[in-house]
Design a protein around this motif. Structure first.
Motif, PDB file in Angstrom:
ATOM      1  N   CYS A  19       0.841  -1.204   0.000  1.00  0.00           N
ATOM      2  CA  CYS A  19       0.000   0.000   0.000  1.00  0.00           C
ATOM      3  C   CYS A  19       0.872   1.248   0.000  1.00  0.00           C
ATOM      4  CB  CYS A  19      -0.960   0.007   1.186  1.00  0.00           C
ATOM      5  SG  CYS A  19      -0.140  -0.186   2.786  1.00  0.00           S
ATOM      6  N   LEU A  20       1.865   1.275   0.887  1.00  0.00           N
ATOM      7  CA  LEU A  20       2.704   2.470   1.004  1.00  0.00           C
ATOM      8  C   LEU A  20       4.057   2.316   0.315  1.00  0.00           C
ATOM      9  CD1 LEU A  20       1.884   3.548   4.686  1.00  0.00           C
ATOM     10  CD2 LEU A  20       0.906   4.398   2.549  1.00  0.00           C
ATOM     11  N   CYS A  23       3.769   3.475  -3.202  1.00  0.00           N
ATOM     12  CA  CYS A  23       3.266   4.844  -3.411  1.00  0.00           C
ATOM     13  C   CYS A  23       4.268   5.640  -4.258  1.00  0.00           C
ATOM     14  CB  CYS A  23       3.052   5.527  -2.055  1.00  0.00           C
ATOM     15  SG  CYS A  23       2.575   7.258  -2.220  1.00  0.00           S
ATOM     16  N   HIS A  25       4.257   8.816  -4.664  1.00  0.00           N
ATOM     17  CA  HIS A  25       4.392  10.199  -4.213  1.00  0.00           C
ATOM     18  C   HIS A  25       5.109  10.331  -2.873  1.00  0.00           C
ATOM     19  CE1 HIS A  25       1.790  11.192  -7.557  1.00  0.00           C
ATOM     20  NE2 HIS A  25       1.056  10.156  -7.202  1.00  0.00           N
ATOM     21  N   MET A  26       5.468   9.191  -2.286  1.00  0.00           N
ATOM     22  CA  MET A  26       6.254   9.194  -1.050  1.00  0.00           C
ATOM     23  C   MET A  26       7.284   8.081  -1.160  1.00  0.00           C
ATOM     24  SD  MET A  26       3.397   9.501   1.927  1.00  0.00           S
ATOM     25  CE  MET A  26       1.817   9.408   1.137  1.00  0.00           C
ATOM     26  N   VAL A  48       1.899  10.255   6.631  1.00  0.00           N
ATOM     27  CA  VAL A  48       1.163   9.853   5.426  1.00  0.00           C
ATOM     28  C   VAL A  48      -0.080  10.740   5.240  1.00  0.00           C
ATOM     29  CG1 VAL A  48      -0.203   7.966   4.406  1.00  0.00           C
ATOM     30  CG2 VAL A  48       1.999   7.480   5.495  1.00  0.00           C
ATOM     31  N   CYS A  52      -0.040  12.521   1.558  1.00  0.00           N
ATOM     32  CA  CYS A  52      -0.855  11.809   0.564  1.00  0.00           C
ATOM     33  C   CYS A  52      -1.465  12.808  -0.429  1.00  0.00           C
ATOM     34  CB  CYS A  52      -1.973  11.046   1.289  1.00  0.00           C
ATOM     35  SG  CYS A  52      -3.130  10.255   0.156  1.00  0.00           S
ATOM     36  N   VAL A  53      -1.350  12.517  -1.712  1.00  0.00           N
ATOM     37  CA  VAL A  53      -1.951  13.399  -2.728  1.00  0.00           C
ATOM     38  C   VAL A  53      -3.308  12.865  -3.198  1.00  0.00           C
ATOM     39  CG1 VAL A  53       0.318  14.219  -3.497  1.00  0.00           C
ATOM     40  CG2 VAL A  53      -0.793  12.350  -4.746  1.00  0.00           C
ATOM     41  N   THR A  54      -3.822  11.882  -2.504  1.00  0.00           N
ATOM     42  CA  THR A  54      -5.141  11.268  -2.771  1.00  0.00           C
ATOM     43  C   THR A  54      -5.270  10.753  -4.215  1.00  0.00           C
ATOM     44  OG1 THR A  54      -6.369  13.327  -3.294  1.00  0.00           O
ATOM     45  CG2 THR A  54      -6.234  12.699  -0.984  1.00  0.00           C
ATOM     46  N   CYS A  55      -4.268   9.954  -4.600  1.00  0.00           N
ATOM     47  CA  CYS A  55      -4.294   9.391  -5.961  1.00  0.00           C
ATOM     48  C   CYS A  55      -5.067   8.071  -6.034  1.00  0.00           C
ATOM     49  CB  CYS A  55      -2.879   9.196  -6.481  1.00  0.00           C
ATOM     50  SG  CYS A  55      -2.032   7.748  -5.818  1.00  0.00           S
ATOM     51  N   TYR A  56      -5.527   7.559  -4.912  1.00  0.00           N
ATOM     52  CA  TYR A  56      -6.328   6.319  -4.790  1.00  0.00           C
ATOM     53  C   TYR A  56      -5.521   5.033  -5.008  1.00  0.00           C
ATOM     54  CZ  TYR A  56     -10.840   8.919  -5.647  1.00  0.00           C
ATOM     55  OH  TYR A  56     -11.922   9.766  -5.632  1.00  0.00           O
ATOM     56  N   ALA A  57      -4.249   5.139  -5.464  1.00  0.00           N
ATOM     57  CA  ALA A  57      -3.563   3.944  -5.976  1.00  0.00           C
ATOM     58  C   ALA A  57      -3.361   2.854  -4.919  1.00  0.00           C
ATOM     59  CB  ALA A  57      -2.223   4.338  -6.584  1.00  0.00           C
ATOM     60  N   CYS A  58      -3.204   3.248  -3.639  1.00  0.00           N
ATOM     61  CA  CYS A  58      -2.956   2.208  -2.635  1.00  0.00           C
ATOM     62  C   CYS A  58      -4.152   1.264  -2.478  1.00  0.00           C
ATOM     63  CB  CYS A  58      -2.521   2.805  -1.300  1.00  0.00           C
ATOM     64  SG  CYS A  58      -3.449   4.225  -0.769  1.00  0.00           S
ATOM     65  N   TYR A  61      -2.957  -1.245  -4.780  1.00  0.00           N
ATOM     66  CA  TYR A  61      -1.698  -1.892  -4.401  1.00  0.00           C
ATOM     67  C   TYR A  61      -1.892  -2.937  -3.295  1.00  0.00           C
ATOM     68  CZ  TYR A  61       0.541   2.139  -6.742  1.00  0.00           C
ATOM     69  OH  TYR A  61       0.935   3.100  -7.638  1.00  0.00           O
ATOM     70  N   PHE A  69      -6.542   3.203   1.401  1.00  0.00           N
ATOM     71  CA  PHE A  69      -6.818   4.598   1.031  1.00  0.00           C
ATOM     72  C   PHE A  69      -8.035   5.127   1.782  1.00  0.00           C
ATOM     73  CE2 PHE A  69      -8.870   7.686  -1.993  1.00  0.00           C
ATOM     74  CZ  PHE A  69      -8.066   8.749  -1.625  1.00  0.00           C
ATOM     75  N   ILE A  72      -6.907   6.090   5.127  1.00  0.00           N
ATOM     76  CA  ILE A  72      -6.170   7.362   5.146  1.00  0.00           C
ATOM     77  C   ILE A  72      -7.153   8.539   5.137  1.00  0.00           C
ATOM     78  CG2 ILE A  72      -4.655   8.865   3.743  1.00  0.00           C
ATOM     79  CD1 ILE A  72      -3.182   6.252   2.865  1.00  0.00           C
TER      80      ILE A  72
HETATM   81  S1  SF4 Z   1      -3.543   7.608  -2.160  1.00  0.00           S
HETATM   82 FE1  SF4 Z   1      -2.135   6.024  -1.410  1.00  0.00          FE
HETATM   83  S2  SF4 Z   1      -0.735   5.701  -3.140  1.00  0.00           S
HETATM   84 FE2  SF4 Z   1      -1.746   7.704  -3.491  1.00  0.00          FE
HETATM   85  S3  SF4 Z   1      -0.449   9.283  -2.553  1.00  0.00           S
HETATM   86 FE3  SF4 Z   1      -1.906   8.626  -0.987  1.00  0.00          FE
HETATM   87  S4  SF4 Z   1      -0.835   7.006   0.139  1.00  0.00           S
HETATM   88 FE4  SF4 Z   1       0.227   7.256  -1.816  1.00  0.00          FE
END
Ligand code: SF4
Ligand code: SF4
Length: 347
Positions: A19-20, A23, A25-26, A48, A52-58, A61, A69, A72
């Motif tokens: 998940c992280l 990521c 962005h980190m 976190v 977090c840029v709220t890209c949903y990707a985790c 993952y 997500f 978070i």
């Molecule tokens: S949503 Fe998840 S993958 Fe995207 S920036 Fe935040 S922690 Fe990283």
């Protein structure tokens, strides 16, 4: 009150912390990832929440479907660390209020199309063979917020707003009586098939992803397909991370209509977000960071030889359509590309 189903025991037993760790962005190593996700599961603060840029990707993952997500976002709200500036959050939550006036409930049966908040884009759907015989739930763009899935508020750190409004939206959709709903926007699909079950919100209809619908419809129209022969790249939207099991339909559609899905760095699981939400965070460095990732993404499209950039999400199109076009790559919605393949003209 709806509660997120998140199981810390799955994180304890997890041997990837993907998940992280994954990521984009980190920069987080596995040990830190384990510590931070368990802190969040315990209701504690973590860097976190701020980075977090709220890209949903985790959400994609996590191999265990444990909804990192959503956790978070829930913690951002509980600990008062909203990812967007307060005035933007305050005005933003007013935009999507669904209960201005009443929706017009036409009785429907079978399979129908839900445009969500994108009824202004109905012209791209109506009159096309692809959507022939598929009734649209609401044509009236004045009523579109009655069908607004509300998931945008994940970018605002506001699960409370989603949870307060979502059941009403679901009831409005369900009251039309259709058993199956094709969602024009995959954020709606993600709402009803990922977010709602994660929070224990009941959904009484079956949802169909637009790309699955398009693929099956193209199979029915197979004799009319003329292979397009373009080299294409795809701008995968954040909401697609909530329905990663439907992402393979991108490649299947491209294969069926005879376009070449170009390999590139930011493809599939490694897709790069359009940057809109990063810009919206208005933190120190947000503008520069957004420009940086957009440049990397578009340079990658060019390097891959993409002639067409295929979009799924209208918001991504709004953000990246112009810069992609300036780079000499034609931006096109997936549904428009499919229309071209069956000989229809698109505006
Ligand atoms: S949503 Fe998840 S993958 Fe995207 S920036 Fe935040 S922690 Fe990283
Ligand atoms: S959220 Fe998923 S990927 Fe992250 S530690 Fe927990 S189980 Fe592993």
């Amino acid at each position: 009150m709806y509660e997120l189903k998140f199981d810390p025991d799955l994180c304890m037993a997890c041997d990837t912390q993907d998940c992280l760790v994954k990521c984009q962005h980190m920069d987080i190593d596995q040990e830190t990832a384990r510590t931070e996700i368990l802190k969040l599961a315990d209701g504690e603060d973590s860097f976190v929440l701020r980075d977090c840029v709220t890209c949903y990707a985790c959400e994609e993952y996590c191999p265990n479907g444990n909804h990192p997500f959503y956790l978070i976002v829930k913690m951002q709200e509980e600990l008062g660390m909203l990812p967007l500036p307060d005035p933007l959050v305050k005005s933003g939550v007013q935009v999507g209020i669904p209960f201005r006036g009443e929706p017009v409930i036409d009785e429907m049966e079978g399979t129908v199309l839900n445009m969500g908040v994108f009824s202004p884009l109905l012209g791209r759907v109506e009159g096309s063979k692809l959507f022939e015989g598929l009734p649209v739930i609401s044509h009236d763009s004045r009523k579109m917020f009655h069908y607004f899935c509300q998931l945008m508020y994940l970018h605002y750190g506001k699960t409370s707003v989603i949870n307060e409004r979502l059941d009403g939206i679901i009831q409005t959709l369900a009251s039309h009586g259709a058993k199956e709903i094709v969602h024009f926007h995959d954020e709606c699909y993600g709402t009803y098939t990922s977010y709602a079950p994660a929070f224990g919100i009941e959904v009484p209809f079956k949802s169909i992803h637009l790309f699955e619908f398009l693929y099956n419809r193209l199979l029915e129209l197979k004799d009319e397909i003329r292979p397009l022969g373009y080299k294409v790249v795809y701008q995968r939207p954040c909401s697609s991370r909530l329905s990663s099991d439907k992402h393979p339909f991108v490649a299947k559609i491209f294969d069926l209509i005879g376009v070449e899905y170009m390999d590139r760095e930011y493809k599939d699981e490694n897709a790069m977000c359009c940057g809109a939400t990063i810009l919206g965070q208005k933190k120190e460095g947000s503008r520069v960071y957004c420009a940086e990732i957009q440049k990397k993404n578009i340079d990658d499209m060019k390097k891959a030889g993409g002639q067409i950039c295929v979009f799924n999400c209208p918001a991504c199109m709004q953000t990246l359509g112009m810069p992609v076009s300036k780079a000499g790559i034609m931006p096109l919605f997936m549904s428009d590309l499919c229309r071209l393949a069956i000989g229809e003209k698109v505006g």
